[in-house]
Structures are given as C-alpha cells and as structure tokens.
Motif scaffolding. Structure first.
Motif, PDB file in Angstrom:
ATOM      1  N   HIS A  42       0.830  -1.208   0.000  1.00 13.67           N
ATOM      2  CA  HIS A  42       0.000   0.000   0.000  1.00 13.67           C
ATOM      3  C   HIS A  42       0.858   1.248   0.000  1.00 13.67           C
ATOM      4  N   PHE A  43       1.932   1.231   0.754  1.00 15.84           N
ATOM      5  CA  PHE A  43       2.928   2.300   0.766  1.00 15.84           C
ATOM      6  C   PHE A  43       2.362   3.649   1.224  1.00 15.84           C
ATOM      7  N   ASP A  44       1.509   3.661   2.245  1.00 20.24           N
ATOM      8  CA  ASP A  44       1.017   4.933   2.760  1.00 20.24           C
ATOM      9  C   ASP A  44       2.166   5.684   3.423  1.00 20.24           C
ATOM     10  N   GLY A  45       2.425   6.873   2.954  1.00 23.40           N
ATOM     11  CA  GLY A  45       3.535   7.660   3.457  1.00 23.40           C
ATOM     12  C   GLY A  45       4.735   7.628   2.530  1.00 23.40           C
ATOM     13  N   VAL A  46       4.890   6.529   1.786  1.00 28.18           N
ATOM     14  CA  VAL A  46       6.103   6.330   0.968  1.00 28.18           C
ATOM     15  C   VAL A  46       7.312   6.770   1.801  1.00 28.18           C
TER      16      VAL A  46
ATOM     17  N   ALA B 173       7.966  -1.420 -11.716  1.00 28.21           N
ATOM     18  CA  ALA B 173       6.533  -1.179 -11.517  1.00 28.21           C
ATOM     19  C   ALA B 173       6.180  -1.262 -10.038  1.00 28.21           C
ATOM     20  N   VAL B 174       5.001  -0.765  -9.712  1.00 28.09           N
ATOM     21  CA  VAL B 174       4.424  -0.859  -8.370  1.00 28.09           C
ATOM     22  C   VAL B 174       3.006  -1.383  -8.498  1.00 28.09           C
TER      23      VAL B 174
ATOM     24  N   CYS C   9      -4.892   9.715   5.485  1.00 27.78           N
ATOM     25  CA  CYS C   9      -3.698   9.167   4.867  1.00 27.78           C
ATOM     26  C   CYS C   9      -2.513  10.107   5.023  1.00 27.78           C
ATOM     27  N   LEU C  10      -1.339   9.515   5.008  1.00 30.89           N
ATOM     28  CA  LEU C  10      -0.112  10.302   5.059  1.00 30.89           C
ATOM     29  C   LEU C  10       0.221  10.874   3.692  1.00 30.89           C
ATOM     30  N   THR C  11      -0.094  10.138   2.656  1.00 27.41           N
ATOM     31  CA  THR C  11       0.127  10.617   1.298  1.00 27.41           C
ATOM     32  C   THR C  11      -1.101  10.312   0.452  1.00 27.41           C
ATOM     33  N   PRO C  12      -1.850  11.332   0.068  1.00 24.97           N
ATOM     34  CA  PRO C  12      -2.963  11.112  -0.866  1.00 24.97           C
ATOM     35  C   PRO C  12      -2.435  10.557  -2.188  1.00 24.97           C
ATOM     36  N   PRO C  13      -3.325  10.005  -3.008  1.00 26.78           N
ATOM     37  CA  PRO C  13      -2.876   9.356  -4.252  1.00 26.78           C
ATOM     38  C   PRO C  13      -1.965  10.221  -5.120  1.00 26.78           C
ATOM     39  N   ARG C  14      -2.266  11.497  -5.267  1.00 35.10           N
ATOM     40  CA  ARG C  14      -1.444  12.348  -6.126  1.00 35.10           C
ATOM     41  C   ARG C  14      -0.008  12.434  -5.627  1.00 35.10           C
ATOM     42  N   VAL C  15       0.145  12.642  -4.315  1.00 36.68           N
ATOM     43  CA  VAL C  15       1.485  12.747  -3.732  1.00 36.68           C
ATOM     44  C   VAL C  15       2.207  11.407  -3.826  1.00 36.68           C
ATOM     45  N   LYS C  16       1.468  10.331  -3.595  1.00 34.20           N
ATOM     46  CA  LYS C  16       2.068   8.998  -3.683  1.00 34.20           C
ATOM     47  C   LYS C  16       2.613   8.740  -5.085  1.00 34.20           C
TER      48      LYS C  16
ATOM     49  N   ILE D 211       5.562   2.071 -14.271  1.00 44.49           N
ATOM     50  CA  ILE D 211       4.144   1.678 -14.333  1.00 44.49           C
ATOM     51  C   ILE D 211       3.626   1.493 -12.912  1.00 44.49           C
ATOM     52  N   VAL D 212       2.457   2.056 -12.625  1.00 47.02           N
ATOM     53  CA  VAL D 212       1.791   1.835 -11.341  1.00 47.02           C
ATOM     54  C   VAL D 212       0.429   1.204 -11.608  1.00 47.02           C
ATOM     55  N   TYR D 213       0.210   0.039 -11.006  1.00 41.80           N
ATOM     56  CA  TYR D 213      -1.110  -0.578 -11.025  1.00 41.80           C
ATOM     57  C   TYR D 213      -1.780  -0.277  -9.690  1.00 41.80           C
ATOM     58  N   ILE D 214      -2.962   0.329  -9.754  1.00 41.01           N
ATOM     59  CA  ILE D 214      -3.731   0.611  -8.542  1.00 41.01           C
ATOM     60  C   ILE D 214      -4.905  -0.361  -8.509  1.00 41.01           C
TER      61      ILE D 214
END
Length: 317
Positions: free
Chosen positions: A28-32, A55-56, A76-83, A94-97
């Motif tokens: 999930h990588f919240d915060g990266v 990729a992620v 969240c620590l990092t919203p999707p845009r920041v992540k 490539i990022v797969y969500i």
C-alpha cells in the motif's frame, strides 16, 4: 509514468498477452516513507539489472479501511497524487492501482499469484518483511516466495532502521500527533506535506497585522498536533517561508468547531483565493493556547513569526 487502475477479476485487456515483463514492488505504501522507498528502489534496481520494467502494485482504498481494522486509516499520510509523485521520483515506470474490495480481499493466496501477478507480467516481486496477502492475511512474504517459484523471483526486504528504530507508517502517524516534525521528516525523507485550496476565512488576521491564507485540504490527511509551525508553502510554483497555526482559534471561538489551517507567508501580499497551495511542515514551535486578549495574541504571533523565520534561515540555507 503510466498509472493503470485495475480491479479483480482482471479484464481480458489487463491480463492479455503482450504485457511488459515487470520488476514489481507490492504494497500500500502509505507515506512512501524511507522503508517503502527502500522496497521500491530495490524493484527499480532489479528491473534495470534484469531488463524488466520497474513497476508498483498498490491498493486503494487502504485494506484496513475496507476490513474495518482501524478508523484512523480513513486519513492518509500521502494522498494518491502525492504517492504517485513519489513513485515517479523513485524511477517507477508503471503503477497498477488495484481496487481493494471484499471480493479481492477474499482471494486465496495462490489465486493472487496466478490471477493477478502472473497475468500482469510480474517476473520479479519485492515486498517488505511484514507483507501479507490473500484471504484473512493468510499469505505472508515467505508464502509469496513459495507460490511464485519458479516463474517469479521474490525479494523480501528486511525492516529499514533509522537511529536503531524501525521505520513504519504507524511511527510517522504517532510522531505527527506529538508534533515531532524532526522525527516525521526524518522517517519520510522529506517534509510532511498537505495540499488544498485557499478559501475565505473570517479575515481577522489582516485586521491584526498578520494576513493569513486559510487552506481547505483536498484530501483526508493525517492531522498533525494542534499548534504553531514553521512552514514553507508553494504557490504558483514559488516557495515561501511562513508560520502556520493549526487549531481551533480558542481566543476568538467557543464551542465545538473543526480545526483550521491558517498560514501567514513572509514577504507575500497577493490575493490567492481559490488557488492551490501546498504546505510543508518544517518545525513545531508551540502548542495552541487561549490568550486573555487580542493584544496578547498579537504579541505572541509576532514572536512565533520571528521564531519561524529564524528556524527557516538556519535550517534551509
């Protein structure tokens, strides 16, 4: 960087032939934070070494939100845009969500490998030591290695430590709640940041000589400790120093209200209502408190401004 939203079961297009062969970091990588960066960097490095596309595979919303394991994960620590910005900086192509819902959560561990990783083209996977997957978290990092063999190699990354303590999203959240920005920013490897739009407030700041920009956040961020901070802010691509109050404004308000972020930017006088602004939290100055008079508040704000300026001058040269 290409961003692809997927859901289970994968469509024919998502699982079709011709997909690139991937070196994939999974989580999930919240915060990266620095630990997450280590996992992702290893996938990127392995991709370069093996001729695979870095990729992620990440998940939205947070699994704990869907499964009801902790209300604080609604922030969240990092919203999707920041992540996504952080992934791109690390060299991900490539990022797969993956949409995380109860159907995906019920997937057996073997099906995660056979019906998700294999069709997406994963040939190397990198996960943290505490990675879990599959129904009720039955799959562990070691399970992934067993199920992926021999078609997908797996690298399990050990805990990342700073100052003899493990880096984790939980630790970042706790430090934010304590106002310990030095720890927060060390763990993240960058300043904690929130973004939003400047909205109209009560305009009291300009009447006391400290005009402020009121920020309406664009996502559900983890809230830092209520109080006063030295900050930097980005407006129209330019960075400014400033001082920010995050709180209830108890000197003027009574009753139950939600906390407000008000930023006073140094050497700045433009009207920026309805414009986007990002705030980088640099240093916690003091806790919020109620003052006996407006004059006492004004005097304290002047001290806070001086403290913020001095800290920024010393640390951001």
């Amino acid at each position: 960087m290409e961003i692809i939203h997927i859901s289970y079961p994968l469509s024919k297009t998502e699982s079709g032939e011709g997909n690139k062969q991937l070196s994939m970091a999974i989580g999930h990588f919240d915060g990266v934070h620095r630990g997450h960066q280590d996992v992702i960097a290893r996938a990127v490095t392995a991709g370069k070494e093996r001729g695979l596309t870095p990729a992620v595979l990440t998940f939205s919303p947070h699994p704990k939100e869907v499964l009801g394991h902790g209300q604080h994960y609604f922030s969240c620590l990092t919203p999707p845009r920041v992540k996504m910005e952080q992934f791109a900086k690390l060299g991900v192509e490539i990022v797969y969500i993956m949409k995380f819902d109860r159907e995906f959560a019920a997937l057996p561990p073997k099906s995660f490998v056979d019906c998700v990783l294999e069709p997406l083209g994963a040939r190397h996977a990198v996960v943290g030591f505490d990675f879990t997957f599959g129904s009720k978290g039955a799959g562990k990092a070691e399970t992934l290695m067993e199920l992926c063999s021999p078609s997908i190699t797996v690298n399990i990354v050990e805990p990342f430590h700073l100052e003899n303590q493990k880096v984790s999203s939980t630790r970042v959240r706790e430090a934010l709640g304590q106002g310990d920005l030095e720890v927060v920013n060390m763990l993240l490897g960058r300043p904690y940041e929130v973004c939003g739009v400047v909205v109209h407030g009560d305009k009291r700041g300009r009447t006391i000589g400290f005009p402020t920009a009121n920020l309406e956040l664009d996502g559900s961020y983890v809230q830092p400790r209520l109080g006063v901070y030295a900050i930097t802010a980005r407006v129209d691509g330019e960075q400014y120093g400033g001082v920010l109050n995050f709180g209830m404004k108890p000197t003027f308000n009574a009753g139950e209200i939600k906390p407000v972020m008000e930023a006073h930017l140094f050497d700045f006088s433009r009207e920026i209502y309805d414009q986007s602004m990002s705030i980088q939290f640099r240093h916690f100055i003091r806790a919020e408190r109620k003052f006996s008079s407006a004059a006492e508040l004004i005097a304290q704000i002047a001290l806070d401004r001086d403290t913020a300026e001095a800290w920024l001058d010393q640390h951001l040269q």
